[in-house]
Design a protein around this motif. Structure first.
Motif, PDB file in Angstrom:
ATOM      1  N   ASN A   7       0.811  -1.202  -0.044  1.00 53.39           N
ATOM      2  CA  ASN A   7      -0.146   0.091   0.177  1.00 53.39           C
ATOM      3  C   ASN A   7       0.852   1.351  -0.047  1.00 53.39           C
ATOM      4  OD1 ASN A   7       1.009  -0.353   2.579  1.00 53.39           O
ATOM      5  ND2 ASN A   7      -0.964   0.640   3.554  1.00 53.39           N
ATOM      6  N   MET A   8       2.104   1.219  -0.364  1.00 54.76           N
ATOM      7  CA  MET A   8       2.959   2.416  -0.386  1.00 54.76           C
ATOM      8  C   MET A   8       3.471   2.641  -1.739  1.00 54.76           C
ATOM      9  SD  MET A   8       2.848   3.621   2.628  1.00 54.76           S
ATOM     10  CE  MET A   8       4.278   4.637   3.000  1.00 54.76           C
ATOM     11  N   HIS A  26       1.090   7.161   0.302  1.00 55.09           N
ATOM     12  CA  HIS A  26       0.007   5.816   0.555  1.00 55.09           C
ATOM     13  C   HIS A  26      -0.349   5.945  -0.891  1.00 55.09           C
ATOM     14  CE1 HIS A  26       0.014   4.871   4.714  1.00 55.09           C
ATOM     15  NE2 HIS A  26       0.533   6.050   4.881  1.00 55.09           N
ATOM     16  N   ASP A  27      -0.796   4.674  -1.326  1.00 57.34           N
ATOM     17  CA  ASP A  27      -1.359   4.331  -2.522  1.00 57.34           C
ATOM     18  C   ASP A  27      -3.085   4.212  -2.424  1.00 57.34           C
ATOM     19  OD1 ASP A  27       0.569   4.102  -4.372  1.00 57.34           O
ATOM     20  OD2 ASP A  27       0.877   1.999  -4.051  1.00 57.34           O
ATOM     21  N   LEU A  28      -3.515   5.578  -2.201  1.00 47.00           N
ATOM     22  CA  LEU A  28      -5.055   5.885  -2.050  1.00 47.00           C
ATOM     23  C   LEU A  28      -5.963   5.896  -3.335  1.00 47.00           C
ATOM     24  CD1 LEU A  28      -4.321   8.494   0.679  1.00 47.00           C
ATOM     25  CD2 LEU A  28      -5.011   5.956   1.161  1.00 47.00           C
ATOM     26  N   SER A  85      -4.949   9.346   6.225  1.00 43.31           N
ATOM     27  CA  SER A  85      -3.713   8.811   6.059  1.00 43.31           C
ATOM     28  C   SER A  85      -2.606   9.323   5.190  1.00 43.31           C
ATOM     29  CB  SER A  85      -3.744   7.508   5.388  1.00 43.31           C
ATOM     30  OG  SER A  85      -4.406   7.476   4.256  1.00 43.31           O
ATOM     31  N   GLN A  89       0.891  11.095   6.399  1.00 42.59           N
ATOM     32  CA  GLN A  89       2.318  10.872   5.457  1.00 42.59           C
ATOM     33  C   GLN A  89       3.095  12.226   5.375  1.00 42.59           C
ATOM     34  OE1 GLN A  89       3.680   7.478   4.779  1.00 42.59           O
ATOM     35  NE2 GLN A  89       5.265   8.863   4.817  1.00 42.59           N
TER      36      GLN A  89
END
Length: 195
Positions: A7-8, A26-28, A85, A89
């Motif tokens: 997820n990063m 973060h891979d949002l 999140s 970060q």
């Protein structure tokens, strides 16, 4: 061999005091960090205007634009970010860089822009999440609440299918540059002081 957390992701700083540094993101959902190619073009456009500038990043996301500006000696970068999140970060990355010139505010950009700033900004980044119709109301609030310093530079990145006329660009904004890359069109405007 150690694997990266799934997820990063990472964002790379191209130039300046933190040149080639990579920062975790973060891979949002909906997060599209500005590509290095687009970022390089943008900062070529901005050139010497970054040094000493007050920067407002309306939809910060990965922080790619703010961190690049700070690396190139912007005086201050205000970062608005809705997702908890991602905001956390961004703050961690500022701490990692030992940078005190960046400030993260977690919240909804359109709500935050309703309160006029204590001091206006020289460079504004508008790179909203896709297909949420956020660019036009953001532009409206920036001008209505006087977020722009005289002769401020405004970077606008939108989906290519969005027409310029639908964004209600203020008459006081002069378009300086425009380019397209894949699904995005990015433009640079200058707010001409009419006082």
């Amino acid at each position: 061999m150690t694997k990266k957390k799934p997820n990063m992701g990472q964002v790379r700083i191209i130039s300046g005091q933190w040149r080639s540094r990579r920062l975790p993101i973060h891979d949002l959902e909906g997060l599209r960090p500005t590509t290095d190619r687009v970022k390089e073009t943008l900062f070529n456009w901005l050139n010497a205007n970054v040094v000493g500038a007050r920067v407002l990043d309306c939809f910060t996301g990965s922080g790619a634009l703010s961190f690049e500006a700070l690396s190139r000696y912007a005086a201050f970068a205000q970062m608005f970010e809705l997702q908890s999140s991602a905001a956390k970060q961004l703050q961690q990355n500022l701490t990692t860089l030992e940078c005190e010139q960046g400030h993260v505010i977690k919240g909804d950009t359109l709500t935050l822009l309703k309160t006029p700033p204590s001091e206006p900004f020289n460079i504004i980044f508008i790179d909203p999440p896709f297909r949420q119709q956020l660019a036009a109301p953001c532009i409206e609030q920036l001008t209505a609440q006087q977020w722009l310093a005289p002769d401020a530079l405004i970077y606008l990145e939108t989906e290519t299918e969005i027409s310029l006329s639908s964004l209600n660009i203020p008459q006081s904004w002069t378009q300086l540059k425009e380019k397209a890359a894949g699904q995005v069109t990015y433009r640079l405007f200058q707010s001409i002081n009419t006082n």
